[in-house]
Design an enzyme around this catalytic site. Structure first.
Site, mmCIF file in Angstrom:
data_model
loop_
_atom_site.group_PDB
_atom_site.id
_atom_site.type_symbol
_atom_site.label_atom_id
_atom_site.label_comp_id
_atom_site.label_asym_id
_atom_site.label_seq_id
_atom_site.Cartn_x
_atom_site.Cartn_y
_atom_site.Cartn_z
ATOM 1 N N ASP A 1 71.597 22.925 -68.282
ATOM 2 C CA ASP A 1 70.141 22.813 -68.308
ATOM 3 C C ASP A 1 69.460 23.798 -67.347
ATOM 4 O O ASP A 1 68.536 24.503 -67.738
ATOM 5 C CB ASP A 1 69.717 21.379 -67.968
ATOM 6 C CG ASP A 1 68.209 21.220 -67.969
ATOM 7 O OD1 ASP A 1 67.636 21.000 -69.047
ATOM 8 O OD2 ASP A 1 67.596 21.342 -66.885
ATOM 9 N N GLY B 1 65.590 21.153 -70.800
ATOM 10 C CA GLY B 1 66.363 21.959 -71.741
ATOM 11 C C GLY B 1 67.295 21.108 -72.580
ATOM 12 O O GLY B 1 67.399 21.269 -73.797
ATOM 13 N N ASP B 2 67.988 20.175 -71.934
ATOM 14 C CA ASP B 2 68.849 19.234 -72.644
ATOM 15 C C ASP B 2 68.042 18.336 -73.567
ATOM 16 O O ASP B 2 68.400 18.118 -74.733
ATOM 17 C CB ASP B 2 69.612 18.364 -71.643
ATOM 18 C CG ASP B 2 70.842 19.052 -71.081
ATOM 19 O OD1 ASP B 2 71.600 19.642 -71.866
ATOM 20 O OD2 ASP B 2 71.047 18.989 -69.858
ATOM 21 N N LEU B 3 66.964 17.771 -73.035
ATOM 22 C CA LEU B 3 66.191 16.792 -73.788
ATOM 23 C C LEU B 3 65.573 17.401 -75.045
ATOM 24 O O LEU B 3 65.601 16.800 -76.125
ATOM 25 C CB LEU B 3 65.099 16.199 -72.899
ATOM 26 C CG LEU B 3 65.588 15.374 -71.712
ATOM 27 C CD1 LEU B 3 64.432 15.003 -70.798
ATOM 28 C CD2 LEU B 3 66.309 14.116 -72.182
ATOM 29 N N GLY C 1 68.154 17.995 -77.703
ATOM 30 C CA GLY C 1 68.456 16.745 -78.385
ATOM 31 C C GLY C 1 67.371 16.332 -79.348
ATOM 32 O O GLY C 1 67.649 15.829 -80.449
#
Length: 433
Positions: A175, A203-205, A208
């Site tokens: 991230d 970035g991860d969220l 997803g």
């Protein structure tokens, strides 16, 4: 999947739901994705956040984890959750935030027998989501190319740092790294300070979130055609996609936007403002609202100054406008400003810490915290952040608390693959599960 029929209401329910209460069964039957089966080969955050979203919407999620280790986030702690005696458990808060509505099975993917179990589970699965480094599953014969002919209906969603193609495809993605490479750190922070990442793993969220949207679109295609497809989600791609207005500002001018701290690049005033006892956020999105603000503040003379008349002129004269308005807002307390601005329907708000957020009456009324029973916490309920999607006909449902490592291994192998106790014991003895 195998179903049983409830004698009381005559409705079919999946076999795995036998132990659930009637309320949860009814919630499941009203879920928009009920009946969809997802094999979840993800860990950490981008993938698990995607599959939790699908699970909240009613999909059945089987989470595949490494024997003896599990999802990396099981060790991302402290903090750990506490039980009803106030003692720390071994359940990390990080892990719990992205893994409800899942059943956990442990499988060693590096062994042929483990790979065979995955293939057997795929016979009753609609979707596979994974976020291994590019090329990893090909080593185990479990890539999309390895599976697509055997399972033509399979939706295969791969989430990686940089996608399946391009010069960075083989790199691992994290991230903080993606926030740096994707431009958001160059836009965030004080003008004279260092580049700053966002305070949550955005970035991860967002990877997803984009993945879950792609899966839902693929489900529609699967329903209409009976065909699956490959979904390639790169974290850097999704990061670039949500640069939004700042990305467009660059594309329109070929000039790199400067860091503005808490100010908006295209609107003034739309920023943190000092008061006599703290700070508030003032969000004035158009000229009529700015005029109302000047009237409320007793500063209508500012409207005679060309630097204040229009939003474009205020943006062009940002430094002077901000300096003048800061002196205006310092005359009253935060509560005084918030009360008066709200009455005048001028955008404003307090700057809340997380205690303020979760005790906010609006957040409470919107039920943004939910509770679930968990074996680790005893009588004390496990608090989780709720899914924000609210649908009146097909609401989200909460059926499973975040699972223990391999909690459902035996159950899944028995009900899904019809293995007996001796077969399961043999797999455990060989460290396959």
């Amino acid at each position: 999947p195998p179903f049983f029929f409830n004698a009381q209401d005559g409705n079919p329910y999946p076999l795995w739901s036998r132990g659930l209460g009637d309320v949860y069964k009814r919630q499941f039957m009203n879920s928009p994705l009920k009946g969809l089966r997802v094999l979840d080969l993800t860990r950490v955050l981008a993938g698990p956040y995607c599959t939790q979203m699908l699970g909240d919407l009613g999909a059945e999620i089987i989470k595949v984890e490494r024997p003896g280790a599990g999802d990396d986030t099981r060790g991302f702690a402290p903090p750990y959750l506490k039980d009803d005696n106030g003692n720390e458990t071994d359940l990390s808060a990080y892990y719990c935030g992205a893994n409800r509505n899942k059943r956990s099975i442990t499988i060693n993917l590096s062994e042929k027998e483990g790979q065979d179990i995955i293939r057997k589970l795929l016979k009753n699965s609609d979707i596979l989501v994974e976020n291994f480094k590019t090329g990893t599953l090909a080593k185990y014969g479990l890539s999309y190319d390895d599976l697509k002919n055997e399972f033509p209906r399979l939706i295969f969603c791969s989430i990686t740092g940089f996608g399946q193609t391009g010069p960075y495809a083989s790199r691992p993605g994290y991230d903080g790294l993606i926030q740096a490479m994707g431009g958001v750190m160059a836009l965030t922070g004080e003008p004279n300070g260092e580049p700053m990442k966002v305070g949550v793993p955005i970035g991860d969220l967002m990877a997803g979130m984009f993945a879950s949207v792609g899966v839902l679109a693929a489900v529609r295609h699967q329903t209409e055609t009976g065909k699956g497809q490959f979904i390639d989600i790169g974290m850097l791609d999704t990061h670039v996609a949500w640069l939004a207005n700042q990305g467009m500002n660059y594309l329109s001018t070929d000039e790199n936007p400067e860091r503005l701290g808490n100010q908006h690049p295209n609107i003034v005033p739309y920023q943190v403002m000092p008061t006599s006892d703290g700070y508030i956020v003032l969000s004035i999105g158009n000229d009529p609202t700015f005029e109302r603000f000047c009237e409320l503040a007793g500063e209508t003379k500012l409207l005679e100054d060309d630097r204040f008349k229009t939003n474009a002129s205020r943006v062009s004269n940002r430094e002077h406008v901000t300096k003048v308005l800061n002196e205006v807002t310092k005359r009253k307390t935060s509560n005084e400003w918030l009360s008066e601005l709200e009455k005048a329907k001028i955008g404003c708000g307090p700057i809340n810490n997380l205690s303020d957020v979760f005790n906010d009456p609006h957040v409470i009324s919107r039920k943004m915290v939910m509770e679930m029973e968990h074996s680790k916490t005893g009588e004390k309920p496990l608090k989780l952040i709720s899914n924000p999607i609210k649908m009146n006909e097909t609401p989200v449902s909460y059926r499973y608390a975040p699972p223990l490592l391999g909690e459902h291994t035996n159950e899944i192998l028995k009900t899904e693959l019809n293995l007996n106790e001796d077969q399961i014991k043999s797999l455990k003895d060989k460290n396959i599960i």
